[in-house]
Design a protein around this motif. Sequence first.
Motif, PDB file in Angstrom:
ATOM      1  N   LEU A  94      -4.665  -2.578   6.267  1.00  0.00           N
ATOM      2  CA  LEU A  94      -4.341  -1.915   7.473  1.00  0.00           C
ATOM      3  C   LEU A  94      -5.044  -0.755   7.967  1.00  0.00           C
ATOM      4  O   LEU A  94      -5.495  -0.384   8.843  1.00  0.00           O
ATOM      5  CB  LEU A  94      -2.783  -1.692   7.509  1.00  0.00           C
ATOM      6  CG  LEU A  94      -1.764  -2.770   7.261  1.00  0.00           C
ATOM      7  CD1 LEU A  94      -0.208  -2.219   7.452  1.00  0.00           C
ATOM      8  CD2 LEU A  94      -2.080  -3.596   8.392  1.00  0.00           C
ATOM      9  N   HIS A  95      -5.229   0.418   6.943  1.00  0.00           N
ATOM     10  CA  HIS A  95      -5.922   1.561   7.543  1.00  0.00           C
ATOM     11  C   HIS A  95      -7.023   1.984   6.329  1.00  0.00           C
ATOM     12  O   HIS A  95      -7.248   3.073   6.266  1.00  0.00           O
ATOM     13  CB  HIS A  95      -4.861   2.663   7.362  1.00  0.00           C
ATOM     14  CG  HIS A  95      -3.828   2.253   8.445  1.00  0.00           C
ATOM     15  ND1 HIS A  95      -2.391   1.913   7.532  1.00  0.00           N
ATOM     16  CD2 HIS A  95      -3.409   2.100   9.692  1.00  0.00           C
ATOM     17  CE1 HIS A  95      -1.659   1.865   8.495  1.00  0.00           C
ATOM     18  NE2 HIS A  95      -2.074   1.609   9.670  1.00  0.00           N
ATOM     19  N   ASN A  96      -7.360   1.112   5.829  1.00  0.00           N
ATOM     20  CA  ASN A  96      -8.524   1.017   4.909  1.00  0.00           C
ATOM     21  C   ASN A  96      -8.372   2.353   3.618  1.00  0.00           C
ATOM     22  O   ASN A  96      -9.581   2.849   3.463  1.00  0.00           O
ATOM     23  CB  ASN A  96     -10.034   1.670   5.625  1.00  0.00           C
ATOM     24  CG  ASN A  96     -10.264   0.353   6.635  1.00  0.00           C
ATOM     25  OD1 ASN A  96     -10.001  -0.451   6.213  1.00  0.00           O
ATOM     26  ND2 ASN A  96     -10.606   0.862   7.648  1.00  0.00           N
ATOM     27  N   TRP A  97      -7.234   2.323   3.170  1.00  0.00           N
ATOM     28  CA  TRP A  97      -7.166   3.232   1.980  1.00  0.00           C
ATOM     29  C   TRP A  97      -7.850   2.393   0.837  1.00  0.00           C
ATOM     30  O   TRP A  97      -7.935   1.092   0.902  1.00  0.00           O
ATOM     31  CB  TRP A  97      -5.751   3.574   1.616  1.00  0.00           C
ATOM     32  CG  TRP A  97      -5.206   4.802   2.408  1.00  0.00           C
ATOM     33  CD1 TRP A  97      -5.467   4.974   3.544  1.00  0.00           C
ATOM     34  CD2 TRP A  97      -4.302   5.532   2.066  1.00  0.00           C
ATOM     35  NE1 TRP A  97      -4.565   6.200   3.951  1.00  0.00           N
ATOM     36  CE2 TRP A  97      -3.962   6.328   2.924  1.00  0.00           C
ATOM     37  CE3 TRP A  97      -3.217   5.506   0.920  1.00  0.00           C
ATOM     38  CZ2 TRP A  97      -3.045   7.443   2.939  1.00  0.00           C
ATOM     39  CZ3 TRP A  97      -2.400   6.565   0.682  1.00  0.00           C
ATOM     40  CH2 TRP A  97      -2.258   7.609   1.843  1.00  0.00           C
ATOM     41  N   CYS A 108       0.880  -1.130   0.050  1.00  0.00           N
ATOM     42  CA  CYS A 108      -0.083   0.005   0.086  1.00  0.00           C
ATOM     43  C   CYS A 108       0.897   1.200   0.121  1.00  0.00           C
ATOM     44  O   CYS A 108       1.826   1.189   0.828  1.00  0.00           O
ATOM     45  CB  CYS A 108      -0.851  -0.117   1.235  1.00  0.00           C
ATOM     46  SG  CYS A 108      -2.058   1.446   1.216  1.00  0.00           S
ATOM     47  N   HIS A 113       0.396   3.918   1.366  1.00  0.00           N
ATOM     48  CA  HIS A 113       0.590   4.391   2.714  1.00  0.00           C
ATOM     49  C   HIS A 113       1.524   4.073   3.372  1.00  0.00           C
ATOM     50  O   HIS A 113       2.502   4.527   3.656  1.00  0.00           O
ATOM     51  CB  HIS A 113      -1.136   4.180   3.339  1.00  0.00           C
ATOM     52  CG  HIS A 113      -1.150   4.851   4.692  1.00  0.00           C
ATOM     53  ND1 HIS A 113      -1.814   4.318   5.676  1.00  0.00           N
ATOM     54  CD2 HIS A 113      -0.636   6.030   5.201  1.00  0.00           C
ATOM     55  CE1 HIS A 113      -1.881   5.250   6.488  1.00  0.00           C
ATOM     56  NE2 HIS A 113      -1.200   6.135   6.512  1.00  0.00           N
ATOM     57  N   LYS A 114       1.448   2.804   4.168  1.00  0.00           N
ATOM     58  CA  LYS A 114       2.415   2.382   5.108  1.00  0.00           C
ATOM     59  C   LYS A 114       2.742   0.967   4.861  1.00  0.00           C
ATOM     60  O   LYS A 114       2.942   0.061   5.565  1.00  0.00           O
ATOM     61  CB  LYS A 114       1.909   2.417   6.393  1.00  0.00           C
ATOM     62  CG  LYS A 114       1.806   3.971   6.955  1.00  0.00           C
ATOM     63  CD  LYS A 114       1.888   3.958   8.491  1.00  0.00           C
ATOM     64  CE  LYS A 114       1.737   5.574   8.907  1.00  0.00           C
ATOM     65  NZ  LYS A 114       1.757   5.922  10.264  1.00  0.00           N
ATOM     66  N   GLN A 115       2.829   0.729   3.385  1.00  0.00           N
ATOM     67  CA  GLN A 115       3.204  -0.778   2.832  1.00  0.00           C
ATOM     68  C   GLN A 115       2.232  -1.977   3.233  1.00  0.00           C
ATOM     69  O   GLN A 115       2.715  -3.022   3.422  1.00  0.00           O
ATOM     70  CB  GLN A 115       4.688  -0.845   3.347  1.00  0.00           C
ATOM     71  CG  GLN A 115       5.593  -0.260   2.484  1.00  0.00           C
ATOM     72  CD  GLN A 115       5.860   1.169   2.569  1.00  0.00           C
ATOM     73  OE1 GLN A 115       6.152   1.600   3.663  1.00  0.00           O
ATOM     74  NE2 GLN A 115       5.478   1.816   1.529  1.00  0.00           N
ATOM     75  N   GLY A 116       0.918  -1.675   3.583  1.00  0.00           N
ATOM     76  CA  GLY A 116       0.125  -2.696   3.958  1.00  0.00           C
ATOM     77  C   GLY A 116       0.081  -3.767   2.646  1.00  0.00           C
ATOM     78  O   GLY A 116       0.182  -3.389   1.656  1.00  0.00           O
ATOM     79  N   CYS A 144      -7.294  -1.525   1.659  1.00  0.00           N
ATOM     80  CA  CYS A 144      -5.996  -2.067   2.233  1.00  0.00           C
ATOM     81  C   CYS A 144      -6.293  -2.437   3.796  1.00  0.00           C
ATOM     82  O   CYS A 144      -7.256  -1.700   4.360  1.00  0.00           O
ATOM     83  CB  CYS A 144      -4.925  -0.813   2.306  1.00  0.00           C
ATOM     84  SG  CYS A 144      -3.522  -1.359   3.379  1.00  0.00           S
TER      85      CYS A 144
END
Lengths: 117, 832
Positions: A68-71, A47, A49-52, A66
């Motif tokens: 991890l944080h729903n992007w 991802c 964002h933070k590599q999810g 994603c």
Amino acid sequence: MIGKWLDIGPVTQIEPGTARTLPVDGGEEIAVFRTMTGDCYALVNKCPHKQGPLSQGIVHGAVVTCPLHNWNISLKTGEALGDDKGCVPTIPLKVDAGRMFLLREAVMGHASGAKAA
Amino acid sequence: MNAPQNFDRGGRERLVVIGNGMAGCRAVEELLARDPEGFEITIFGAEPRVNYNRIMLSPVLAGEKQFEDIVINSAEWYADNGITLVSGDPVERIDRETQTVIAASGRSEPYDRLIVATGSDPFIIPVPGKDLPGVVTFRDLDDVEKMLAAADAGGPDGKAGRAVVIGGGLLGLEAAHGLSLRGMKVTVVHLMPTLMERQLDEAAGWLLKEELERRGQTILTGADTESILEADGHVAGIRLKDGREIPAELVVMAVGIRPSTTLAKLAGIEVERGIVVDDHMVTSDPAIMAVGECVQHRGTCYGLVAPLWDMCRSLADFLVNQPTGYAGSVTSTKLKVSGIDLFSAGDFSGSDGSEDIVMRDAARGVYKRVVVRDSRVIGAVLYGDTGDGSWYFDLLKKGEDISDIREALIFGQAFAMGGALADPNAAVAALSDDAEICGCNGVSKGQVVACIAGGAHSLDAVRSGCKASASCGSCTGLVESLLALTLGGDVKSGPKTMCKCTSFTHDDVRRLILEKELRAIPQVMQELHWTTPDGCASCRPALNYYLLCAWPGEYEDDQKSRFVNERLHANIQKDGTYSVVPRMWGGLTNPKELRAIADAAEKYGARTVKVTGGQRIDLFGIHKEDLPAIWADLNAAGMVSGHAYGKALRTVKTCVGSEWCRFGTQDSTGLGVKIEQATWGSWMPHKFKIAVSGCPRNCAEATIKDFGVICVDSGYELHVGGNGGIHLRGTDLLTKVETEEQAMEMCAAFIQFYREDAHYLERTASWIERVGIESVRLRLADPEEVRKLAARFRISQKYSQHDPWAERARGKRADLHAHIAQVRPLQMEPAQ
Ligand SMILES: Cc1cc2nc3c(=O)[nH]c(=O)nc-3n(C[C@H](O)[C@H](O)[C@H](O)COP(=O)(O)OP(=O)(O)OC[C@H]3O[C@@H](n4cnc5c(N)ncnc54)[C@H](O)[C@@H]3O)c2cc1C
Ligand code: SF4
Ligand code: FES
């Protein structure tokens, strides 16, 4: 012509609405998606964002959320949707006679992975 | 490009056509229309009959047409046009040196120009038994006759015969339809989860499946054929990979087609998937052309007739020296099953910048989806009402700008083209006062307007005021238009909807699932008019939970609607690895378990081992590929999943209680173990934590748990709705009971009440704040209610107390854990 393309096996290995992973030695792991309507896409499995691991997200339409944080990431362009900004590299994928092929040079071409914008 | 030359045969070229099918004959017709005298024509056909309309074989099988009705060109046509038809004699070789074709009978025919139109071969899956008598394909009249003979013969016991159709695509479903009209008991076996997945999305596929099942067919999706069974040298049924066997006297393989290219390949013409042709249908040999399903044009092979009409036109244009060129086709599909209207065209998969306009009319069984990008229609799927199919297809092919009619597009041509009516509000304004708005509750426009004028200024107020849109909700849009018309811009937004895919709230959805007995996600989406084709990441998990809670034991859990943690039964961590927490009943463990945990931590490289807040041991840094193996090891030591990842019962925290503690009043550890054994495995709206403390000192912190027990001298205080999360909330006292049994019963009843009432992702704390502790106390003050709730909880527990780790360790859903392949640097080949 097939030489440019890497055969990664039959489409039926991926249940529609899910994804599977393809590790690449010396490159970035790839996530191969199949939408509910049966279309296939491949993205670097990170991802922006933070590599999810996008492969583990919920797939709806041609979008993955994603884990991890729903992007929400577009499977077609790799862009983050909505207010989020960022893009993950896409890997050209084609389906021929029920098998999936990835563009060989793109598979190895992603040492750096995702970038957030 | 190579222009035809005249040869010294009275100016006539010798044209030979291989294939007396739809494309071969059409090419000849097109040519005759342009130049009736220019060619001396011979057509070879493998089938012993004249040219007929292949797509009408389905109606012939269904008994709706006779073979005579589907003949395109009779014997006279060949004679009148001086065409030699060599039927029942397949061509076996093309000799390009001498420009001759040689047929099976030995007959040879020289050509100046050759057209290859060999169509396709049905694909036969290579399973044992595929060559048994009674296994047929669906391609030509002979196949239809075999099927009809099987239907007439009936089963061995004189009853109706049984047929299995392998393949739930267009062809398979048409075969199944025909056979069931002929009285056979038909089972369709389809590999994919959705019927006709290449033409239909999940929603339309689901509607189709429902309809076919209503008609008495059995439809098995996600079913992979392992072998074809034999008895007395004849087919006796099939066996699926999951072990199921389906008896049958007839097996129809309709799993797909492959361009028929053998002849061309033998002759050394360039072939990829199909025979490669240019825009004039010329192959790599300038004297040889090809048309129809056997060709590959600009990378595409087609399996429908519309493209071959275009191909034949450009081929004929080229042959008469007026080349126009074929540029490829966009195709659309309709299913020819009487009484089922189904249409699909273009790209309906949805993508970036593309928008889905979805309309679901549950009452009429209609589903429509139009995909628009850059103000142009790029795809459409219609089910139930296909009247506008050709209009959408036309917009699609022309790439017309639809911005002006966008609002009304989904309502169809008559509506969208209605000028002033293009504004949906205007259309509603034009309705008379006694026009019916809500069919379910019989509410007229006048009544709705009166209700709004009387102070109902939101959708919800209208719903409770005059009942319009309070049932199936299909008129919600109309009511909203009326609100907008009556109040101007003054509409109050209603309560929050579940997500952007629906206008219903969580409560509505939960209520309607029960009222309308909705039993599958696509069914909910259809009946409740979802505006997206397959939902989103917030409604899918919620619907999955609501259905699971409503229909225990019956609803089949949908893994792809589950958040990763629940799909992989482990907790995803920030680096994409997982953590694994085995269950420790009531927080108890023993040396054997500890040893197994320590071994597993070492063997699978856990980077951190931590005791959790819920008194369990957490192993961090496990890779998803290793999960089934570590679970197998932990299972072997007698441990099961701790569900530390789930919207589910997590832990029951305990203190040491009366067995060891000098203050303890009751056996809090023992009760904790019993409660955990009764409640583990249950799925909840959100994570759920329980604690049992042995005295009011409350060492297990039971007053910040979803359900807390404080043991006192006279019995047990039961506390609910606590939360130690972002918003710290102490529990409310629910009640006090005297015995362990009563405490357990109340616990089960409270959990079930929460399971049935809360919104997905709502902890007990926020649920109780929303509904009020009084209403919870009131409901649970009624012993009869408590008994019923607890009984329902126990029923659902019968189906959920299976260790999910054990099934995975045994190999179930290995695809969720394994990589699809691996790419190594040197040879760059994937390993399986
Ligand atoms: C049951 C059924 C239903 C269908 N329904 C639809 C539909 O609803 N809509 C739609 O658009 N399409 C439909 N199709 C597909 C459509 O029929 C095909 O796209 C179309 O027939 C292709 O035309 P063709 O000429 O390329 O191949 P065909 O019509 O198959 O003709 C090829 C001919 O070549 C002959 N042949 C092959 N090899 C040789 C040889 N070596 N020597 C001599 N002859 C040879 C074959 O016997 C055959 O007669 C359906 C097909 C089937 C089977
Ligand atoms: S809660 Fe009471 S019984 Fe339990 S350990 Fe603490 S003091 Fe002892
Ligand atoms: S890492 Fe994907 S949303 Fe945060």
